[in-house]
Scaffold this motif. Sequence first.
Motif, PDB file in Angstrom:
ATOM      1  N   ASP A  54      -7.733  23.484 -62.667  1.00 52.20           N
ATOM      2  CA  ASP A  54      -6.505  24.095 -61.991  1.00 52.20           C
ATOM      3  C   ASP A  54      -6.946  25.125 -60.984  1.00 52.20           C
ATOM      4  OD1 ASP A  54      -4.216  24.886 -60.994  1.00 52.20           O
ATOM      5  OD2 ASP A  54      -3.230  25.314 -62.826  1.00 52.20           O
ATOM      6  N   PRO A  55      -7.159  25.023 -59.796  1.00 53.66           N
ATOM      7  CA  PRO A  55      -7.421  25.882 -59.063  1.00 53.66           C
ATOM      8  C   PRO A  55      -6.313  27.020 -58.514  1.00 53.66           C
ATOM      9  CG  PRO A  55      -7.256  24.104 -57.671  1.00 53.66           C
ATOM     10  CD  PRO A  55      -7.169  23.665 -58.908  1.00 53.66           C
ATOM     11  N   ASP A  56      -5.019  26.480 -58.846  1.00 50.47           N
ATOM     12  CA  ASP A  56      -3.853  27.358 -58.576  1.00 50.47           C
ATOM     13  C   ASP A  56      -3.170  28.092 -59.683  1.00 50.47           C
ATOM     14  OD1 ASP A  56      -3.715  25.943 -55.967  1.00 50.47           O
ATOM     15  OD2 ASP A  56      -2.982  24.138 -56.990  1.00 50.47           O
ATOM     16  N   PRO A  58      -2.615  31.219 -61.871  1.00 48.30           N
ATOM     17  CA  PRO A  58      -2.474  32.530 -61.504  1.00 48.30           C
ATOM     18  C   PRO A  58      -3.231  33.501 -62.247  1.00 48.30           C
ATOM     19  CG  PRO A  58      -0.720  31.992 -62.859  1.00 48.30           C
ATOM     20  CD  PRO A  58      -1.345  30.607 -62.794  1.00 48.30           C
ATOM     21  N   GLY A  62      -8.927  30.297 -61.626  1.00 51.46           N
ATOM     22  CA  GLY A  62      -8.415  29.168 -61.800  1.00 51.46           C
ATOM     23  C   GLY A  62      -8.380  29.100 -63.279  1.00 51.46           C
ATOM     24  N   PRO A 110       1.205  24.632 -66.161  1.00 56.72           N
ATOM     25  CA  PRO A 110       1.502  25.382 -65.144  1.00 56.72           C
ATOM     26  C   PRO A 110       2.804  26.528 -65.666  1.00 56.72           C
ATOM     27  CG  PRO A 110       2.439  23.539 -64.287  1.00 56.72           C
ATOM     28  CD  PRO A 110       1.824  23.202 -65.514  1.00 56.72           C
ATOM     29  N   ARG A 114       5.396  27.200 -58.385  1.00 58.29           N
ATOM     30  CA  ARG A 114       4.891  26.005 -57.745  1.00 58.29           C
ATOM     31  C   ARG A 114       4.382  25.135 -58.164  1.00 58.29           C
ATOM     32  NH1 ARG A 114      -0.154  28.143 -54.305  1.00 58.29           N
ATOM     33  NH2 ARG A 114      -1.516  27.767 -55.622  1.00 58.29           N
ATOM     34  N   HIS A 116       0.822  22.835 -59.222  1.00 65.82           N
ATOM     35  CA  HIS A 116      -0.421  23.076 -58.998  1.00 65.82           C
ATOM     36  C   HIS A 116      -0.998  21.713 -58.847  1.00 65.82           C
ATOM     37  CE1 HIS A 116      -0.371  27.033 -61.415  1.00 65.82           C
ATOM     38  NE2 HIS A 116       0.654  26.876 -60.898  1.00 65.82           N
ATOM     39  N   ARG A 117      -2.410  21.775 -58.375  1.00 63.79           N
ATOM     40  CA  ARG A 117      -3.365  20.888 -58.257  1.00 63.79           C
ATOM     41  C   ARG A 117      -4.293  20.624 -59.574  1.00 63.79           C
ATOM     42  NH1 ARG A 117      -6.477  22.901 -53.406  1.00 63.79           N
ATOM     43  NH2 ARG A 117      -5.565  24.797 -54.394  1.00 63.79           N
ATOM     44  N   TYR A 118      -4.478  19.416 -59.921  1.00 63.79           N
ATOM     45  CA  TYR A 118      -5.476  19.183 -61.258  1.00 63.79           C
ATOM     46  C   TYR A 118      -6.470  18.442 -60.655  1.00 63.79           C
ATOM     47  CZ  TYR A 118      -1.889  21.789 -63.790  1.00 63.79           C
ATOM     48  OH  TYR A 118      -1.198  22.920 -64.050  1.00 63.79           O
ATOM     49  N   THR A 156      -7.516  14.200 -57.468  1.00 63.70           N
ATOM     50  CA  THR A 156      -6.483  15.338 -57.764  1.00 63.70           C
ATOM     51  C   THR A 156      -5.321  14.649 -57.968  1.00 63.70           C
ATOM     52  OG1 THR A 156      -8.079  16.608 -56.242  1.00 63.70           O
ATOM     53  CG2 THR A 156      -5.506  17.396 -56.735  1.00 63.70           C
TER      54      THR A 156
END
Length: 166
Positions: A54-56, A58, A62, A110, A114, A116-118, A156
């Motif tokens: 997960d690059p998003d 916090p 990641g 998450p 917002r 998140h991208r996985y 993704t």
Amino acid sequence: MAFTVTSPAFINGSVMPQAQVYSGMGQTGGNLSPPLKWEGAPAGTKSFVVTLYDPDAPTGSGWWHWVVVNIPAEVTSLPEGAGSGKAGLPSSALQVRTDFGAPGYGGAAPPPGRVHRYVFTVTALDVPHLEVTADSSPALVGFMVNHHRLASAQLTVLYGSGTKTP
């Protein structure tokens, strides 16, 4: 043929199904690793690594949700639950520690906010195995993977506030 990864559970850019969402940390999912299938690995592939990242998250770096190394070159798929203890991994495969603190699959979890991208990534390597243990960090695995990478394929999916899961 291009190196690709697919899943019968979802398509690229779709919402992660509840079956693959984490069970805990405010989430009520099934925490099952999805079925994955890959094809078109380059010549010279000697093993694969599968990751979920997960690059998003916090964290500033990641969040690693799943890391499986030493998947033999002749293996081109993993069944649903392989990373969750519900189905088998190849005997030589090794799951290493994730950012949840233990080896094994940990689905989307998450914090409120917002979407998140996985990112599921299958990487073809030029070595038959990586010299790591179940307690190795994802950063160490990443260092080794980057040194031995022949090609990578990604899929993704999205999850978070405002997404509707199938």
